[in-house]
Design an enzyme around this catalytic site. Structure first.
Site, PDB file in Angstrom:
ATOM      1  N   LYS A  78      26.298  67.849  14.306  1.00  0.00           N
ATOM      2  CA  LYS A  78      27.029  67.152  15.377  1.00  0.00           C
ATOM      3  C   LYS A  78      28.516  67.251  15.135  1.00  0.00           C
ATOM      4  CE  LYS A  78      27.332  63.606  18.505  1.00  0.00           C
ATOM      5  NZ  LYS A  78      28.175  64.543  19.272  1.00  0.00           N
ATOM      6  N   LYS A 102      31.452  62.363   7.229  1.00  0.00           N
ATOM      7  CA  LYS A 102      31.556  61.182   8.114  1.00  0.00           C
ATOM      8  C   LYS A 102      30.185  60.617   8.453  1.00  0.00           C
ATOM      9  CE  LYS A 102      35.353  62.900  10.636  1.00  0.00           C
ATOM     10  NZ  LYS A 102      36.005  63.283  11.870  1.00  0.00           N
ATOM     11  N   LYS A 114      30.999  71.787  14.116  1.00  0.00           N
ATOM     12  CA  LYS A 114      32.310  71.807  14.782  1.00  0.00           C
ATOM     13  C   LYS A 114      32.472  73.101  15.544  1.00  0.00           C
ATOM     14  CE  LYS A 114      35.847  69.048  15.190  1.00  0.00           C
ATOM     15  NZ  LYS A 114      35.839  67.582  15.101  1.00  0.00           N
ATOM     16  N   THR A 198      37.219  56.068  18.786  1.00  0.00           N
ATOM     17  CA  THR A 198      37.883  56.553  17.573  1.00  0.00           C
ATOM     18  C   THR A 198      38.988  55.577  17.191  1.00  0.00           C
ATOM     19  OG1 THR A 198      37.371  58.814  18.177  1.00  0.00           O
ATOM     20  CG2 THR A 198      39.115  58.502  16.550  1.00  0.00           C
ATOM     21  N   ASN A 229      44.160  61.028  22.801  1.00  0.00           N
ATOM     22  CA  ASN A 229      43.043  60.073  22.860  1.00  0.00           C
ATOM     23  C   ASN A 229      43.111  59.069  21.715  1.00  0.00           C
ATOM     24  OD1 ASN A 229      40.184  59.419  21.685  1.00  0.00           O
ATOM     25  ND2 ASN A 229      39.925  59.565  23.887  1.00  0.00           N
ATOM     26  N   SER A 356      29.538  58.372  19.543  1.00  0.00           N
ATOM     27  CA  SER A 356      28.847  59.564  20.056  1.00  0.00           C
ATOM     28  C   SER A 356      27.362  59.484  19.716  1.00  0.00           C
ATOM     29  CB  SER A 356      29.424  60.827  19.422  1.00  0.00           C
ATOM     30  OG  SER A 356      30.422  61.382  20.247  1.00  0.00           O
TER      31      SER A 356
HETATM   32  P1  NAD Z   1      44.545  64.918  21.846  1.00  0.00           P
HETATM   33  O1  NAD Z   1      44.596  66.344  22.201  1.00  0.00           O
HETATM   34  O2  NAD Z   1      44.077  63.924  22.856  1.00  0.00           O
HETATM   35  O3  NAD Z   1      45.992  64.422  21.346  1.00  0.00           O
HETATM   36  C1  NAD Z   1      46.703  65.067  20.312  1.00  0.00           C
HETATM   37  C2  NAD Z   1      48.098  64.466  20.217  1.00  0.00           C
HETATM   38  O4  NAD Z   1      48.771  65.097  19.118  1.00  0.00           O
HETATM   39  C3  NAD Z   1      48.965  64.717  21.457  1.00  0.00           C
HETATM   40  O5  NAD Z   1      49.829  63.624  21.680  1.00  0.00           O
HETATM   41  C4  NAD Z   1      49.789  65.954  21.046  1.00  0.00           C
HETATM   42  O6  NAD Z   1      51.016  66.058  21.747  1.00  0.00           O
HETATM   43  C5  NAD Z   1      49.999  65.659  19.571  1.00  0.00           C
HETATM   44  N1  NAD Z   1      50.315  66.855  18.806  1.00  0.00           N
HETATM   45  C6  NAD Z   1      49.802  68.090  18.925  1.00  0.00           C
HETATM   46  N2  NAD Z   1      50.392  68.947  18.068  1.00  0.00           N
HETATM   47  C7  NAD Z   1      51.312  68.218  17.393  1.00  0.00           C
HETATM   48  C8  NAD Z   1      52.244  68.508  16.382  1.00  0.00           C
HETATM   49  N3  NAD Z   1      52.389  69.765  15.902  1.00  0.00           N
HETATM   50  N4  NAD Z   1      53.041  67.521  15.912  1.00  0.00           N
HETATM   51  C9  NAD Z   1      52.915  66.266  16.406  1.00  0.00           C
HETATM   52  N5  NAD Z   1      52.040  65.924  17.367  1.00  0.00           N
HETATM   53  C10 NAD Z   1      51.265  66.874  17.854  1.00  0.00           C
HETATM   54  O7  NAD Z   1      43.652  64.838  20.528  1.00  0.00           O
HETATM   55  P2  NAD Z   1      42.836  63.604  19.947  1.00  0.00           P
HETATM   56  O8  NAD Z   1      41.461  63.658  20.480  1.00  0.00           O
HETATM   57  O9  NAD Z   1      43.642  62.353  20.077  1.00  0.00           O
HETATM   58  O10 NAD Z   1      42.744  64.042  18.416  1.00  0.00           O
HETATM   59  C11 NAD Z   1      43.826  63.820  17.523  1.00  0.00           C
HETATM   60  C12 NAD Z   1      43.289  63.941  16.104  1.00  0.00           C
HETATM   61  O11 NAD Z   1      42.236  62.985  15.921  1.00  0.00           O
HETATM   62  C13 NAD Z   1      42.685  65.308  15.764  1.00  0.00           C
HETATM   63  O12 NAD Z   1      42.913  65.598  14.413  1.00  0.00           O
HETATM   64  C14 NAD Z   1      41.200  65.071  15.997  1.00  0.00           C
HETATM   65  O13 NAD Z   1      40.399  65.980  15.269  1.00  0.00           O
HETATM   66  C15 NAD Z   1      41.072  63.660  15.489  1.00  0.00           C
HETATM   67  N6  NAD Z   1      39.878  62.989  15.983  1.00  0.00           N
HETATM   68  C16 NAD Z   1      39.722  62.728  17.320  1.00  0.00           C
HETATM   69  C17 NAD Z   1      38.571  62.096  17.753  1.00  0.00           C
HETATM   70  C18 NAD Z   1      38.358  61.748  19.190  1.00  0.00           C
HETATM   71  O14 NAD Z   1      37.341  61.116  19.516  1.00  0.00           O
HETATM   72  N7  NAD Z   1      39.272  62.079  20.089  1.00  0.00           N
HETATM   73  C19 NAD Z   1      37.573  61.724  16.839  1.00  0.00           C
HETATM   74  C20 NAD Z   1      37.781  61.995  15.478  1.00  0.00           C
HETATM   75  C21 NAD Z   1      38.939  62.626  15.081  1.00  0.00           C
END
Ligand code: NAD
Length: 422
Positions: A78, A102, A114, A198, A229, A356
């Site tokens: 997953k 996790k 992934k 998250t 997000n 999830s």
């Molecule tokens: P997203 O695409 O919704 O948001 C990413 C954010 O990071 C945006 O604001 C973007 O502008 C910013 N960003 C991108 N590149 C950047 C950089 N070089 N420097 C600074 N900021 C930057 O993504 P998300 O879903 O919020 O995920 C963010 C992190 O959280 C990732 O590492 C993801 O793997 C992790 N994560 C997300 C979830 C989830 O449910 N969304 C769950 C577990 C982990």
């Protein structure tokens, strides 16, 4: 920088190499032998796909994508699907291993998976993104499915992308398959509370970590890197809990206000990719943001943001990793020696995979829970996970990251032995 220094830097930033080191140390500490490590150091399967997508101007672009499945001894794999120009095979492999850790910490009946596609959806139209999402699902359809490998959203993919992917998979299989993918819109079998899960899990970790450190959340200064997000919901939760969110950022820069930012207004103005700083003149860099004087720092953007280069300049007392892999192993060591309480990604952001899992359970049952039920179950699992990792760290005299790896990998190591694979 000398050639040796460049090589060392590359080594520090290779997330697969550092993950393998952590797994080896964790398995050694748990008393498992080399065979278990050999099996678990790489995903059991990594598929590379290349597929054509018709663009709006009539041209055809060929994209490359991956799907990695770490290990299915515990259950189906997953994990999310990432659309990003910097996706690499090693990154996807490391992310699949982190998902195993996790799921192990939270006790979910899954191994880690992934996926990723090298692309930049910010420069693609909606119909182009839809054709890309559907083509990727067709390319990986043989190895995924509700009892094999269940995808979810990740960086730059969202519930709409999940809806297209679920529809494509259902058409291939010729029956409706909401349990193929999680993070769907509610109308298509998504779970209430998934969007914010998250961040809600991160907020629970912040609350617990603040208790351990004796910090009161009311009035605490919080900095959040990333406003997508994970980061935007988290900023909102912190703001609503009475903390002062003094800095946020996106890929283009950061904004800072010692008196606390107006999070509600920023939420209204950000775009669907989490971009908001372009609207401001007085911005600071992401590097400056990370080094702001604050109580709690939440990296919620991308990998390798806190390294040995800037770890000594970080002033936060607590770091909770919402992003995957934002802090290198070298930086973790420096921060731990400085007395920073660092809650690692595999615990900090596990709220996403936990809800999830709840979504998949609800799809399998065809029976849906209220938002309050989802939140109550998430709270119970997050608190139990936090306490288990904290007690392991205290009992084994390790930092929280190693303790989390030990808790997370243990069940998978047990499962591969019980199945007679090693
Ligand atoms: P997203 O695409 O919704 O948001 C990413 C954010 O990071 C945006 O604001 C973007 O502008 C910013 N960003 C991108 N590149 C950047 C950089 N070089 N420097 C600074 N900021 C930057 O993504 P998300 O879903 O919020 O995920 C963010 C992190 O959280 C990732 O590492 C993801 O793997 C992790 N994560 C997300 C979830 C989830 O449910 N969304 C769950 C577990 C982990």
């Amino acid at each position: 920088m000398s050639t040796v220094a460049v090589a060392q830097k590359d080594e520090e930033l290779n997330v697969l190499v550092s993950t393998q080191e952590m797994i080896q140390i964790a398995l050694n500490k748990l008393g498992y032998g080399q065979e278990v490590y050999e099996l678990l150091k790489e995903p059991m399967r990594t598929l590379t796909v290349r597929f054509p997508v018709r663009m709006d101007d009539g041209s055809v672009q060929v994209f490359t994508g991956y799907r990695a499945q770490h290990n299915n001894a515990v259950g189906p794999t997953k994990g999310g699907i990432r659309f990003h120009p910097d996706v690499t095979e090693d990154e996807v492999k490391a992310l699949s291993i982190w998902m195993s850790i996790k799921c192990g910490i939270a006790g979910l009946p899954y191994g880690g998976g992934k996926g990723g596609v090298i692309c930049d959806p910010r420069s693609m139209s909606f119909p182009e993104q839809e054709r890309l999402a559907r083509a990727y699902v067709r390319a990986i359809s043989q190895i995924v499915g509700p009892t094999k490998d269940i995808p979810a959203p990740d960086v730059m993919t969202n519930s709409q992308v999940m809806a297209w992917m679920m529809d494509e998979y259902s058409q291939i299989r010729e029956f409706d398959s909401p349990n193929f993918i999680t993070g769907k819109p509610i109308a298509l079998g998504g779970s209430l509370g998934r969007d914010s899960s998250t961040a809600r899990g991160v907020a629970i970790c912040i609350r617990e970590a603040a208790r351990v450190k004796g910090i009161t959340l009311e009035g605490a200064r919080v900095v959040v890197q990333g406003f997508g997000n994970a980061g935007s919901y988290l900023a909102k939760f912190m703001h609503d809990a009475g903390a002062k969110v003094i800095g946020i950022s996106d890929a283009y820069g950061a904004i800072h206000d010692e008196n606390g930012l107006d999070i509600d207004s920023l939420l209204e103005r950000r775009d669907s990719f989490g971009t908001v700083t372009k609207l401001f003149k007085n911005t600071i860099t992401n590097k400056e943001l990370l080094e702001l004087d604050c109580d709690i720092l939440v990296p919620a953007a991308i990998e390798n943001q806190i390294t040995k280069e800037n770890a000594n300049d970080i002033k936060a007392k607590i770091i909770v990793e919402a992003a995957n892999g934002p802090t290198t192993m070298e930086a973790t060591k420096i921060l731990t020696e400085k007395g920073v309480l660092l809650i690692p990604d595999v615990l900090g952001n596990s709220g996403g995979v936990i809800v999830s899992y709840f979504e998949w359970v609800q799809n399998n049952q065809g029976y849906y829970w209220t938002e309050a039920e989802v939140e109550e179950r998430l709270e119970a699992l997050m608190v139990r996970s936090f306490e288990t990792v904290l007690h392991t760290a205290q009992a084994r005299n390790t930092d929280m990251r190693l303790a989390a790896y030990m808790v997370g990998i243990k069940r998978m190591a047990e499962a591969v032995e019980l199945r007679g694979w090693v």
